[in-house]
Design an enzyme around this catalytic site. Sequence first.
Site, PDB file in Angstrom:
ATOM      1  N   LYS A   1      -0.757  -1.484 -16.463  1.00 28.84           N
ATOM      2  CA  LYS A   1      -1.868  -1.964 -15.623  1.00 28.84           C
ATOM      3  C   LYS A   1      -2.228  -3.378 -16.056  1.00 28.84           C
ATOM      4  O   LYS A   1      -3.208  -3.623 -16.768  1.00 28.84           O
ATOM      5  CB  LYS A   1      -3.058  -1.005 -15.744  1.00 28.84           C
ATOM      6  CG  LYS A   1      -4.059  -1.107 -14.594  1.00 28.84           C
ATOM      7  CD  LYS A   1      -4.959   0.106 -14.569  1.00 28.84           C
ATOM      8  CE  LYS A   1      -6.136  -0.026 -13.624  1.00 28.84           C
ATOM      9  NZ  LYS A   1      -5.797  -0.142 -12.213  1.00 28.84           N
TER      10      LYS A   1
ATOM     11  N   GLU B   1       4.351   3.523  -4.375  1.00 31.13           N
ATOM     12  CA  GLU B   1       2.903   3.777  -4.320  1.00 31.13           C
ATOM     13  C   GLU B   1       2.346   2.845  -3.258  1.00 31.13           C
ATOM     14  O   GLU B   1       3.090   2.385  -2.390  1.00 31.13           O
ATOM     15  CB  GLU B   1       2.278   3.555  -5.704  1.00 31.13           C
ATOM     16  CG  GLU B   1       2.532   2.185  -6.289  1.00 31.13           C
ATOM     17  CD  GLU B   1       1.906   1.978  -7.669  1.00 31.13           C
ATOM     18  OE1 GLU B   1       0.996   2.737  -8.047  1.00 31.13           O
ATOM     19  OE2 GLU B   1       2.325   1.024  -8.349  1.00 31.13           O
TER      20      GLU B   1
END
Length: 283
Positions: free
Chosen positions: A146, A178
Amino acid sequence: MSDIVYLNGEYLAKHDAKVSVLDRGFLFADSVYEVIPVYHSIPFRLTEHLTRLEYCLRSIGLAHAFAAFEWQALIQSVIDKNKGGHLSVYIQVTRGRDKERSHVLDKQTPPTLLIMPMPLSTDVAALKAIRVTLLEDFRWQHCDIKTTALLANILLRNQAESLGFDEAILQRDQYITEASSSNVFAVINGELITPPKNQLILAGITRDLIIELAENASITVHQQPLSLAQLLSADEVWVSSSSREISPISHIDGKIVANGQIGPVATKVHQLFQSFKQSLVNS
Ligand code: PDD
């Protein structure tokens, strides 16, 4: 209220908090982050968010000396200074401020730590269908980290927005990875399918909770590759994230998903999600 931030040991007004032009986070996006929803002053799934943060810090070789209880105390202090309630806590750890811009790391540089409250949209408590477009996933091969290096995600999301869509679902070689800032689920014959955790997706905390809640309710969940063809013929498609919770998809590139209505599995899992949140507040 979401006005006071923690920056390197100080509590400052958000608009007065400043980071150096030599900070590696600014120059190279050499940093990782977390976004933690807070309901009734309680950080949601804090342990899971901190575990992911530690994983990301380790993945980029950024040593940070905090134990979980120290993170917890600091995060709570920011929540309290902002008078609690519902908010979103943004944490960013950069590799710190260099003496001069240099690709090469100076291991002595202390990290920069920002903990910043942000408003949390509470209208996610009601299910609301959104429209998405499908785009080619041209990001790097470490989407499990992230990192604040989000240029690709931002370009993809804004391409979707400029075409009138709410989100971009991403595909690589005919398989779904995603979405630009959320994970993807499909429902086929009453069973959930979501792409497996690997380097091509961020392991969403909301994704994990959805899987846990669905399995506890005897809904079969497959964490397996999801093809473009499966997505386009699914009975339901949703995206999930800390800020969206569950967003059912009514249209993909203008084509209606199933009958365009919010499906029974989304409705059920959404109810389970809301009850789970409520049980934390009551406990
Ligand atoms: N984004 N995938 C990507 C690329 C994301 O950016 C996010 C979250 C998710 C969902 O993760 P989680 O359920 O832990 O929020 C999946 C956050 C909210 C953001 O960047 O603001």
